[in-house]
Design a protein around this motif. Structure first.
Motif, PDB file in Angstrom:
ATOM      1  N   ALA A 124       0.819  -1.214   0.000  1.00 58.95           N
ATOM      2  CA  ALA A 124       0.000   0.000   0.000  1.00 58.95           C
ATOM      3  C   ALA A 124       0.852   1.263   0.000  1.00 58.95           C
ATOM      4  O   ALA A 124       0.318   2.373   0.115  1.00 58.95           O
ATOM      5  CB  ALA A 124      -0.919  -0.003   1.222  1.00 58.95           C
ATOM      6  N   GLY A 125       2.182   1.113  -0.149  1.00 59.86           N
ATOM      7  CA  GLY A 125       3.059   2.269  -0.189  1.00 59.86           C
ATOM      8  C   GLY A 125       3.497   2.776   1.164  1.00 59.86           C
ATOM      9  O   GLY A 125       4.079   3.866   1.255  1.00 59.86           O
ATOM     10  N   LEU A 126       3.251   2.013   2.216  1.00 60.07           N
ATOM     11  CA  LEU A 126       3.627   2.429   3.571  1.00 60.07           C
ATOM     12  C   LEU A 126       4.992   1.855   3.943  1.00 60.07           C
ATOM     13  O   LEU A 126       5.551   1.020   3.226  1.00 60.07           O
ATOM     14  CB  LEU A 126       2.560   1.969   4.570  1.00 60.07           C
ATOM     15  CG  LEU A 126       1.163   2.565   4.328  1.00 60.07           C
ATOM     16  CD1 LEU A 126       0.126   1.881   5.199  1.00 60.07           C
ATOM     17  CD2 LEU A 126       1.173   4.070   4.576  1.00 60.07           C
ATOM     18  N   ARG A 127       5.538   2.313   5.071  1.00 60.83           N
ATOM     19  CA  ARG A 127       6.872   1.891   5.514  1.00 60.83           C
ATOM     20  C   ARG A 127       6.807   1.291   6.918  1.00 60.83           C
ATOM     21  O   ARG A 127       7.193   1.928   7.899  1.00 60.83           O
ATOM     22  CB  ARG A 127       7.828   3.083   5.495  1.00 60.83           C
ATOM     23  CG  ARG A 127       7.987   3.711   4.122  1.00 60.83           C
ATOM     24  CD  ARG A 127       8.951   4.870   4.174  1.00 60.83           C
ATOM     25  NE  ARG A 127       9.050   5.560   2.900  1.00 60.83           N
ATOM     26  CZ  ARG A 127       9.814   6.627   2.692  1.00 60.83           C
ATOM     27  NH1 ARG A 127      10.540   7.125   3.683  1.00 60.83           N
ATOM     28  NH2 ARG A 127       9.854   7.201   1.505  1.00 60.83           N
ATOM     29  N   PRO A 128       6.301   0.078   7.025  1.00 59.49           N
ATOM     30  CA  PRO A 128       6.209  -0.555   8.341  1.00 59.49           C
ATOM     31  C   PRO A 128       7.573  -0.916   8.900  1.00 59.49           C
ATOM     32  O   PRO A 128       8.527  -1.156   8.147  1.00 59.49           O
ATOM     33  CB  PRO A 128       5.378  -1.810   8.067  1.00 59.49           C
ATOM     34  CG  PRO A 128       5.647  -2.123   6.623  1.00 59.49           C
ATOM     35  CD  PRO A 128       5.797  -0.794   5.948  1.00 59.49           C
TER      36      PRO A 128
END
Length: 409
Positions: free
Chosen positions: A58-62
């Motif tokens: 989703a384009g996030l940086r976990p």
């Protein structure tokens, strides 16, 4: 992902972020996959990888916690740690239980022997993931007014709980408020239960060893009668505690194991007892170790038994803060109307969400998972536990609404 579905608010305002049908179906499949592959506390490597992969897609940086399991992910901060003191956090627990899945004819029954998601942590995880995906899309559209943090915490079922490790790893840095849900099989799907103040109990563990010289049952006066001593600890300690604290605190000592002896005519030299200490009042819980240990020693000494006591601190009670409870109530009403919120009673179950509330204000809602009209209650921590998966949609929309409304306060 389209977020065209909107919810009308009083005064004509509109609240975006309802769950699109395609994402709803994906989340149901995600939950079922977790349900088929439960992992115990601090062993949730597959679960952690699945969460991380979907957030990255989703384009996030976990960020995986330093322990190797569990995930933290900020939305609206471009991947950097949030700095807004009022940032809202949403917490999920990701571990399963060491019990067999006993559901018959279920296509997503656990594939791991003696392991099951019998407490709904797979639902909690899916709800926070789904909320994160919706909020990420709102952020891309410029509709997320304030950054939000997702916390996927390991080892909730392992005393004293993985929350403490997540906090140590920075889970609450920059957080002003935190919310969570817990599945409740007594509440219909489509509804939540709320309570301001203590909603769960503190829970500690107690292990006791009693020792003495033992002997023949014909001559108990020449021995330390450990069977009688153990029996008196079982009955007298809870009675003493009940007269030494305010009964409104709900402090209760309950035994789960008593073992002693091997023959009917031999007084043993060793006895063991184990149980739990539960309490609804935070201040009384803080005093509980001294109170309980003193009562055990008093009874053991009366019967000339040597006692060795291991008091394992568990978790404090979850005490819902008024403002966070109101936020969850307003969010649910905005999505599904005033009839979707009901009061709930205090539970003597323990929950390590309480460790977060020792640091920041927050609240936990009971998420209804019972199919409306169903009479059979599949209780938590039972091998046949399952949920009405409509609860996933409800939980996601509750959290997205809470994130949007929190920014207006």
């Amino acid at each position: 992902m389209s977020l065209e579905t909107e919810v009308d608010l009083p005064g004509g305002a509109v609240l975006p972020g309802a769950l699109p049908e395609a994402l709803r179906a994906e989340l149901v499949a995600f939950r079922r996959d977790l349900h088929m592959h439960p992992e115990l506390g601090n062993q949730e490597f597959r679960t952690t990888a699945a969460i991380k992969e979907r957030l990255e897609r989703a384009g996030l940086r976990p960020r995986v916690l330093s322990s190797g399991t569990g995930v933290i992910c900020d939305i609206g901060t471009d991947g950097e740690a949030g700095t807004d003191s009022a940032m809202l956090a949403m917490r999920a627990d990701i571990d399963g239980l060491p019990i067999p899945d006993m559901k018959a004819g279920c296509s997503y029954r656990s594939t791991v022997p003696d392991r099951a998601h019998a407490c709904g942590h797979d639902v909690h995880t899916t709800v926070v993931l789904g909320a994160g995906l919706v909020l990420a899309e709102l952020h891309r559209q410029g509709l997320l007014p304030r950054p939000v943090r997702l916390i996927f915490q390991p080892a909730e079922e392992v005393l004293p709980g993985g929350a403490a490790d997540a906090i140590e790893d920075g889970a609450l840095d920059g957080i002003g408020r935190i919310i969570a849900v817990h599945c409740d099989p007594r509440v219909d799907a489509g509804r939540i239960g709320l309570r301001e103040g203590a909603i769960t109990s503190a829970c500690d563990r107690l292990e006791i060893a009693l020792d003495g010289p033992g002997g023949h049952t014909a001559r108990p006066h020449l021995t330390t009668d450990l069977v009688t001593a153990a029996a008196r600890v079982v009955t007298d300690v809870p009675a003493l505690i009940g007269r030494r604290v305010d009964s409104r605190s709900g402090l209760a000592v309950t035994w789960g194991r008593v073992e002693s002896g091997h023959a009917p005519n031999v007084i043993p030299q060793h006895a063991e007892l184990s149980g739990t200490v539960r309490c609804l009042d935070l201040e009384t819980w803080r005093q509980a170790p001294d109170l309980v240990v003193a009562a055990i020693d008093e009874v053991a000494n009366l019967h000339r038994a040597k006692s060795e006591i291991t008091y394992v601190r568990g978790v404090p009670p979850v005490v819902n803060e008024a403002g966070a409870t109101e936020l969850l109530r307003d969010a649910m009403i905005a999505r599904r109307g005033v009839e979707s919120v009901e009061g709930t009673e205090q539970s003597l179950g323990g929950e390590d969400f309480s460790w977060y509330l020792e640091r920041v204000p927050g609240a936990m809602a009971r998420l209804g998972v019972r199919t409306p009209g169903e009479r059979t209650v599949r209780d938590l921590h039972q091998g046949d536990f399952d949920v009405d998966e409509h609860a996933i949609t409800v939980g996601v929309e509750l959290f997205t609404a809470a994130a949007l409304l929190d920014a207006l306060r």
